[in-house]
Design an enzyme around this catalytic site. Structure first.
Site, mmCIF file in Angstrom:
data_model
loop_
_atom_site.group_PDB
_atom_site.id
_atom_site.type_symbol
_atom_site.label_atom_id
_atom_site.label_comp_id
_atom_site.label_asym_id
_atom_site.label_seq_id
_atom_site.Cartn_x
_atom_site.Cartn_y
_atom_site.Cartn_z
ATOM 1 N N GLU A 149 92.309 -6.252 -60.030
ATOM 2 C CA GLU A 149 91.743 -5.288 -59.090
ATOM 3 C C GLU A 149 92.839 -4.711 -58.200
ATOM 4 O O GLU A 149 93.827 -5.378 -57.916
ATOM 5 C CB GLU A 149 90.680 -5.969 -58.215
ATOM 6 C CG GLU A 149 89.427 -6.305 -59.019
ATOM 7 C CD GLU A 149 88.237 -6.721 -58.165
ATOM 8 O OE1 GLU A 149 87.108 -6.479 -58.606
ATOM 9 O OE2 GLU A 149 88.430 -7.281 -57.075
ATOM 10 N N CYS A 204 96.712 -1.040 -52.324
ATOM 11 C CA CYS A 204 96.897 -2.492 -52.272
ATOM 12 C C CYS A 204 96.867 -2.994 -53.715
ATOM 13 O O CYS A 204 95.853 -2.848 -54.400
ATOM 14 C CB CYS A 204 95.754 -3.114 -51.459
ATOM 15 S SG CYS A 204 95.754 -4.915 -51.491
ATOM 16 N N CYS A 258 95.287 -16.342 -59.303
ATOM 17 C CA CYS A 258 96.156 -16.907 -58.269
ATOM 18 C C CYS A 258 96.041 -18.417 -58.310
ATOM 19 O O CYS A 258 94.962 -18.953 -58.564
ATOM 20 C CB CYS A 258 95.732 -16.393 -56.893
ATOM 21 S SG CYS A 258 96.878 -16.846 -55.571
ATOM 22 N N CYS A 315 93.824 -21.155 -51.662
ATOM 23 C CA CYS A 315 93.357 -21.052 -50.270
ATOM 24 C C CYS A 315 91.823 -21.078 -50.262
ATOM 25 O O CYS A 315 91.183 -20.377 -51.040
ATOM 26 C CB CYS A 315 93.864 -19.763 -49.628
ATOM 27 S SG CYS A 315 95.662 -19.643 -49.634
ATOM 28 N N CYS A 352 89.527 -17.721 -49.846
ATOM 29 C CA CYS A 352 89.875 -16.506 -50.595
ATOM 30 C C CYS A 352 89.198 -16.449 -51.958
ATOM 31 O O CYS A 352 89.215 -17.420 -52.709
ATOM 32 C CB CYS A 352 91.390 -16.449 -50.765
ATOM 33 S SG CYS A 352 91.952 -14.967 -51.620
ATOM 34 N N HIS A 411 97.142 -18.122 -40.591
ATOM 35 C CA HIS A 411 95.746 -18.582 -40.496
ATOM 36 C C HIS A 411 95.517 -19.847 -39.671
ATOM 37 O O HIS A 411 94.357 -20.233 -39.460
ATOM 38 C CB HIS A 411 95.122 -18.763 -41.882
ATOM 39 C CG HIS A 411 95.183 -17.532 -42.727
ATOM 40 N ND1 HIS A 411 94.803 -16.289 -42.267
ATOM 41 C CD2 HIS A 411 95.602 -17.326 -44.002
ATOM 42 C CE1 HIS A 411 94.977 -15.395 -43.227
ATOM 43 N NE2 HIS A 411 95.462 -15.989 -44.285
ATOM 44 N N CYS A 440 90.087 -7.705 -47.491
ATOM 45 C CA CYS A 440 91.028 -8.821 -47.669
ATOM 46 C C CYS A 440 90.322 -10.055 -48.198
ATOM 47 O O CYS A 440 89.310 -10.474 -47.647
ATOM 48 C CB CYS A 440 91.673 -9.191 -46.340
ATOM 49 S SG CYS A 440 92.579 -7.866 -45.606
HETATM 50 N N1 SAH Z 1 99.101 -14.454 -51.798
HETATM 51 C C1 SAH Z 1 99.547 -13.568 -50.759
HETATM 52 C C2 SAH Z 1 99.004 -12.162 -50.914
HETATM 53 C C3 SAH Z 1 97.525 -12.025 -50.620
HETATM 54 S S1 SAH Z 1 97.319 -10.874 -49.316
HETATM 55 C C4 SAH Z 1 99.225 -14.169 -49.403
HETATM 56 O O1 SAH Z 1 98.643 -15.224 -49.369
HETATM 57 O O2 SAH Z 1 99.627 -13.608 -48.398
HETATM 58 C C5 SAH Z 1 95.649 -11.078 -48.885
HETATM 59 C C6 SAH Z 1 95.457 -11.485 -47.450
HETATM 60 O O3 SAH Z 1 94.053 -11.660 -47.186
HETATM 61 C C7 SAH Z 1 96.119 -12.817 -47.151
HETATM 62 O O4 SAH Z 1 96.598 -12.829 -45.853
HETATM 63 C C8 SAH Z 1 94.947 -13.758 -47.285
HETATM 64 O O5 SAH Z 1 95.186 -14.983 -46.658
HETATM 65 C C9 SAH Z 1 93.840 -12.939 -46.637
HETATM 66 N N2 SAH Z 1 92.491 -13.411 -46.963
HETATM 67 C C10 SAH Z 1 92.105 -14.153 -48.020
HETATM 68 N N3 SAH Z 1 90.784 -14.403 -47.974
HETATM 69 C C11 SAH Z 1 90.314 -13.782 -46.881
HETATM 70 C C12 SAH Z 1 89.011 -13.652 -46.308
HETATM 71 N N4 SAH Z 1 87.945 -14.210 -46.872
HETATM 72 N N5 SAH Z 1 88.906 -12.924 -45.188
HETATM 73 C C13 SAH Z 1 89.971 -12.342 -44.629
HETATM 74 N N6 SAH Z 1 91.223 -12.420 -45.125
HETATM 75 C C14 SAH Z 1 91.392 -13.142 -46.232
#
Ligand code: SAH
Length: 341
Positions: free
Chosen positions: A94, A107, A114, A118, A121, A218, A332
Site C-alpha cells: 500500500e 507515503c 514488516c 509493534c 501497528c 512512542h 499512520c
Molecule cells: N518502520 C518505520 C516506518 C513506519 S512509519 C517506523 O517504525 O518508523 C509509520 C509511523 O506510524 C510510525 O511512527 C509508527 O510507529 C506509527 N504508527 C503505527 N501504528 C500506529 C497507530 N495505530 N496509530 C498511530 N501511529 C501509528
C-alpha cells in the site's frame, strides 16, 4: 543457465552507462533511458526516441518495474488517495498520496510486510515477506503520481516496512528520486522514519543527507517502550538517545520523534516530563500522532491536545500530526500488506 534479468529502474545513471556500453551502445543513450525511467512508463516501447533495435536489447536484458493498480480508495474527508499496488511477483504493497497546502506528498512502503512487531501497528499483522528494490519504491512514487494526477513534491518513507532494515535499496532509491535528471525531489522534502535501528542510524549519519529523520519513539522510558515495540529490547533508551544525539551532531538536522498517544500507557504527566528531558538531550522535536484505530487492538487514543500542552509548557517543540485518510484506513499505522479479506 541464464542469469536472472536485472530490474532496470533500480540502476543509477552511471550504472546504466556501463550497461549500455556493454550492450554496444553509445554512452549518451544512458541519459535518454534514465529520463524515461523517471517517468511512469510501463514498457520499453514507450521510449519512443530510441531505435527499435535498442528497445529490443533492453527488453531482452532487463525487467521494468511497473506495478498494477489492484485497488484505489479516495478519502471523502480530505482527498487522500490510498493505493494497493501489485508487484511483478504477485506481492502487493500500500501507499498513500496526501494533499497539503504546500504540495503533495506520497507515503511509500519499503518492504512487503514488516517484522518489527509493534503492538499498535496494522503492518505487523500479516508478517514479513521481502524487501522492495529501489526501482519498486521509485515505481510507487511514479505510478501514484501518474494515476492520481497530483504532482508530487515530497516523499515520506513511512508506509509498510522498516526502511533502515532495507538500507542499501533505500539509499539507492533516495539517490534515484533525488536525481536532477529523474524526479528531482529535494532531500529536504524527504522524510525517513525508523523504529530505531541504532547501527543503521549510525551508518545513515555518515551519509550526511539533508533528509528529515523521524524516530518512532512512542514512550520515554524503557519499560513502556519495551511493551510497545520489540526493538526496544535490543536497543535501550540510553543507546537510542546517544545515537540520536550523534545523528544531530553529525548532520545538523533535527530529528522528529513520532509519539502515538495511547491513553493510560504513554500519556502521563511524568512521561511528558521524561520526554521533555529526552528532547533537550537530542535537540529533537515531538510529532504527536493521534493513535489510529487498528482492528482487534484494545488500545485507545490519548488526549493529544492536553499532552501537547504539557510538553509545550516544558519548552518542547511539538506538533500534532493531522489524521489524513482515516476514513479509508490510510492513516499512520493502518497500512497493511494485503487486504485481509
Ligand atoms: N518502520 C518505520 C516506518 C513506519 S512509519 C517506523 O517504525 O518508523 C509509520 C509511523 O506510524 C510510525 O511512527 C509508527 O510507529 C506509527 N504508527 C503505527 N501504528 C500506529 C497507530 N495505530 N496509530 C498511530 N501511529 C501509528
Amino acid at each position: 543457465m541464464q542469469d536472472a534479468k536485472r530490474e532496470i529502474r533500480s540502476l543509477l545513471p552511471e550504472e546504466l552507462e556501463a550497461e549500455l556500453v556493454r550492450l554496444g551502445e553509445p554512452v549518451y543513450r544512458a541519459g535518454q533511458v534514465f529520463s524515461w525511467l523517471g517517468k511512469g512508463i510501463r514498457s520499453f516501447d514507450e521510449m519512443t526516441d530510441l531505435p527499435a533495435a535498442l528497445r529490443d536489447k533492453l527488453r531482452e536484458s532487463f525487467t521494468l518495474a511497473a506495478p498494477v493498480r489492484l485497488r484505489k480508495q479516495v478519502s471523502a474527508q480530505d482527498g487522500t488517495v490510498k493505493y494497493l499496488w501489485g508487484l511483478a511477483d504477485g506481492n502487493a504493497v500500500e501507499c498513500v498520496v496526501m494533499r497539503y497546502s504546500y504540495g503533495n506528498t506520497v507515503c511509500i512502503s519499503s518492504q512487503v510486510g514488516c517484522r518489527q512487531g509493534c503492538v499498535f501497528c496494522a503492518s505487523t499483522g500479516l508478517g514479513f515477506v521481502r524487501n522492495l528494490s529501489a526501482g519498486e519504491m521509485l515505481a510507487e512514487v511514479l505510478f501514484s503520481q501518474a494515476d492520481s494526477g497530483a504532482k508530487l513534491s515530497g516523499v515520506v518513507l513511512m508506509g509498510i516496512g522498516e526502511p533502515l532494515e532495507n538500507y542499501d535499496e533505500v539509499l539507492r532509491f533516495l539517490r534515484l528520486v533525488n536525481h536532477p535528471r529523474g524526479m528531482n525531489i529535494g532531500m529536504r522534502h524527504i522524510s525517513l522514519s525508523t523504529c530505531g535501528l541504532v547501527p543503521a542510524m549510525e551508518r545513515l549519519a555518515e551519509e550526511r543527507l539533508q533528509l528529515t529523520l523521524s524516530v518512532s519513539l512512542h514512550a520515554p522510558d524503557d519499560e513502556t517502550r519495551q511493551k510497545l515495540m520489540p526493538i526496544a529490547r535490543r536497543y535501550d533508551m540510553d543507546t537510542l538517545m546517544n545515537a540520536c544525539s550523534a545523528y544531530f551532531r553529525r548532520t545538523e538536522r533535527r530529528i522528529s520523534f513520532e509519539y502515538a498517544l495511547i491513553r493510560g500507557v504513554n500519556d502521563s504527566p511524568r512521561q511528558a516530563e521524561l520526554l521533555a528531558g529526552l528532547m533537550r538531550r537530542t535537540h529533537g522535536h515531538v510529532n504527536l500522532i493521534p493513535l489510529n484505530r487498528v482492528e482487534k487492538s484494545p488500545l485507545v487514543p490519548g488526549d493529544t491536545r492536553k499532552f501537547a500542552e504539557l510538553l509545550s509548557a516544558k519548552g518542547v517543540n511539538v506538533t500534532v500530526r493531522r489524521r489524513l485518510g482515516a476514513d479509508i484506513e490510510a492513516a499512520c499505522g493502518q497500512l497493511r500488506r494485503k487486504e485481509a479479506t
